[in-house]
Design a protein around this motif. Structure first.
Motif, short mmCIF file in Angstrom:
data_model
loop_
_atom_site.label_atom_id
_atom_site.label_comp_id
_atom_site.label_asym_id
_atom_site.label_seq_id
_atom_site.Cartn_x
_atom_site.Cartn_y
_atom_site.Cartn_z
N GLU A 292 -2.66 -0.23 2.25
CA GLU A 292 -3.74 -1.21 2.39
C GLU A 292 -4.36 -1.52 1.03
O GLU A 292 -4.66 -2.68 0.73
CB GLU A 292 -4.81 -0.68 3.34
CG GLU A 292 -4.49 -0.87 4.80
CD GLU A 292 -5.70 -0.62 5.70
OE1 GLU A 292 -6.25 -1.61 6.24
OE2 GLU A 292 -6.10 0.54 5.84
N ARG A 293 -4.58 -0.48 0.22
CA ARG A 293 -5.15 -0.71 -1.11
C ARG A 293 -4.23 -1.56 -1.97
O ARG A 293 -4.68 -2.31 -2.83
CB ARG A 293 -5.44 0.62 -1.80
CG ARG A 293 -6.60 1.39 -1.19
CD ARG A 293 -7.03 2.54 -2.08
NE ARG A 293 -5.99 3.56 -2.24
CZ ARG A 293 -5.83 4.59 -1.43
NH1 ARG A 293 -6.64 4.76 -0.38
NH2 ARG A 293 -4.87 5.48 -1.64
N SER A 294 -2.93 -1.42 -1.72
CA SER A 294 -1.94 -2.23 -2.46
C SER A 294 -1.76 -3.61 -1.86
O SER A 294 -0.96 -4.42 -2.36
CB SER A 294 -0.58 -1.51 -2.47
OG SER A 294 -0.69 -0.23 -3.06
N LYS A 295 -2.46 -3.88 -0.77
CA LYS A 295 -2.40 -5.17 -0.07
C LYS A 295 -1.01 -5.47 0.48
O LYS A 295 -0.58 -6.62 0.55
CB LYS A 295 -2.87 -6.31 -0.98
CG LYS A 295 -4.32 -6.16 -1.42
CD LYS A 295 -4.78 -7.33 -2.27
CE LYS A 295 -6.24 -7.16 -2.69
NZ LYS A 295 -6.71 -8.28 -3.52
N LEU A 296 -0.32 -4.42 0.87
CA LEU A 296 0.97 -4.59 1.52
C LEU A 296 0.79 -4.76 3.03
O LEU A 296 1.48 -5.54 3.67
CB LEU A 296 1.88 -3.41 1.23
CG LEU A 296 3.25 -3.39 1.88
CD1 LEU A 296 4.07 -4.60 1.42
CD2 LEU A 296 4.01 -2.12 1.59
N VAL A 297 -0.14 -3.98 3.60
CA VAL A 297 -0.40 -4.07 5.03
C VAL A 297 -1.91 -4.05 5.25
O VAL A 297 -2.69 -3.73 4.36
CB VAL A 297 0.23 -2.89 5.81
CG1 VAL A 297 1.73 -2.82 5.58
CG2 VAL A 297 -0.44 -1.57 5.45
N LYS A 298 -2.30 -4.40 6.47
CA LYS A 298 -3.67 -4.18 6.92
C LYS A 298 -3.61 -3.66 8.35
O LYS A 298 -2.64 -3.91 9.07
CB LYS A 298 -4.51 -5.45 6.83
CG LYS A 298 -4.10 -6.57 7.77
CD LYS A 298 -5.04 -7.76 7.63
CE LYS A 298 -4.64 -8.88 8.60
NZ LYS A 298 -5.56 -10.03 8.50
N ARG A 299 -4.64 -2.93 8.72
CA ARG A 299 -4.66 -2.33 10.06
C ARG A 299 -5.74 -2.95 10.92
O ARG A 299 -6.84 -3.23 10.45
CB ARG A 299 -4.89 -0.82 9.95
CG ARG A 299 -3.72 -0.05 9.41
CD ARG A 299 -4.01 1.43 9.32
NE ARG A 299 -4.98 1.72 8.27
CZ ARG A 299 -5.47 2.93 8.01
NH1 ARG A 299 -5.09 3.96 8.75
NH2 ARG A 299 -6.32 3.12 7.03
#
Length: 379
Positions: A350-357
């Motif tokens: 998430e911090r890398s902006k690859l996914v979000k939950r």
């Protein structure tokens, strides 16, 4: 892989290294005998199969019948990884750590086994296979690479000693098999020796793995009472300070150190070295940027997040994603897998902006738009 490769694995020091390294995966105590032979040899790259005790070991004998492809993966895998990293680092820099974390599985003699891999992994695996075929069909000039590496190792030794204002009482550089859980380099403080795998100078993480190993040995000899985790952190910081780049391996805090200014790393090593020389301790707040977790936990989180990166494609339920990770087999050594570490890996992504939950629905959503071939562009 090819007739040339089958001929190469019949005999020779390099093939012997691969056989003994794979045998040590089955029988770790064999390492003691291997280290003894390496320490007593005057040759930087001795022929260990010439030792009757090692050659007659049951695990080594059993490896002699292994398929040449397994030895190819072990011997040529890191060259293939380096080639692919060079191809993608300019366009997919965020994929380098997940890719290398998964592909160092090749050191164990097999390709990463991922459950439902995505298009990104398919592309990276195909690139690696091409590089592997090319490498396996060409002469592996490991001994030439070792000859070039030895004088550079002396330069790196001087750089590490200069940074820490300390001297090695004695140090020997040898090339031979490296046992798990080490990767490409084993430090033996008892023998004042560092053993590098013969393909280490051809890998994507050279010379970082050498500087980190030297730093670890130097600190062990002069500051044995330091906490083991602190020694590991200081060796990684030394790698950044000496070479200007962090070590690209799982569990080495690559993400943190890649954002850390090199000049500040040099200042921190200088300050810590001065404090250790004056009073035998230092202010641990100088290492505040490192995660509080152990190095083993860092490795596990890196492996889990790497698997997620290479298997996630569509929005998915967290529990289904956890099951897919559990069904995968990657890495150069086993890693812990529990739901807490899984959550930490998702948080890092998430911090890398690859996914979000989406917590109410327990959904993991991929960020970014699909591009050609289904590989996603991360913004």
């Amino acid at each position: 892989m090819a007739t040339h490769s089958e001929k190469d694995v019949q005999d020779g020091k390099l093939a012997g290294t691969a056989k003994i390294a794979l045998a040590m995966q089955r029988e770790p105590p064999l390492l003691v005998r291997v280290m003894h032979e390496l320490s007593r040899s005057e040759d930087a790259f001795p022929d260990l199969l010439a030792c009757a005790d090692i050659a007659s070991n049951e695990s080594v004998v059993s490896i002699r019948d292994v398929q040449p492809k397994v030895l190819d993966y072990h011997l040529h895998g890191f060259q293939a990884v380096r080639v692919t990293v060079d191809e993608i680092k300019g366009v997919l820099p965020w994929a380098c750590l997940p890719y290398t974390s998964a592909m160092i599985t090749l050191s164990r003699g097999f390709f990463p086994k991922l459950y439902m891999p995505n298009a990104l992994y398919a592309y990276l695996a195909a690139s690696t296979e091409r590089a592997l075929r090319s490498s396996a069909q060409a002469p592996l000039l490991a001994e030439d690479a070792i000859a070039r590496a030895l004088p550079r190792l002396q330069d790196m030794r001087e750089a590490v000693e200069s940074l820490w204002r300390l001297k090695f009482p004695r140090i020997a550089f040898k090339f031979g098999p490296v046992a798990m859980p080490d990767l490409l380099a084993s430090v033996s403080a008892y023998d004042d020796m560092i053993v590098f795998h013969p393909v280490a100078p051809l890998s994507h993480c050279w010379p970082g793995v050498a500087v980190a190993a030297m730093s670890r040995l130097l600190l062990q000899k002069h500051q044995p009472r330091l906490d083991e985790r602190v020694k590991d952190q200081l060796s990684l910081l030394t790698c950044l300070a000496a070479l200007g780049a962090p070590l690209l391996l799982p569990g080495t805090c690559h993400d943190v150190l890649s954002r850390h200014p090199v000049d500040h790393a040099q200042y921190q090593v200088e300050s810590i070295a001065k404090d250790l020389a004056l009073c035998g301790t230092f202010d641990n707040r100088l290492l505040h940027f490192f995660p509080a977790a152990s190095m083993n936990e860092n490795y596990s989180v890196d492996m889990v997040r790497s698997i997620i990166t290479l298997i996630i494609e569509d929005d998915i339920d967290e529990r289904e994603l956890f099951a897919r990770v559990s069904a995968s087999n990657v890495g150069y050594r086993p890693f812990d897998l529990n739901f807490i570490l899984f959550q930490k890996a998702l948080a890092a992504l998430e911090r890398s902006k690859l996914v979000k939950r989406e917590e109410p629905n327990n959904q993991v959503i991929v960020v970014g738009d699909p591009v050609a071939g289904g590989v996603r562009r991360i913004t």
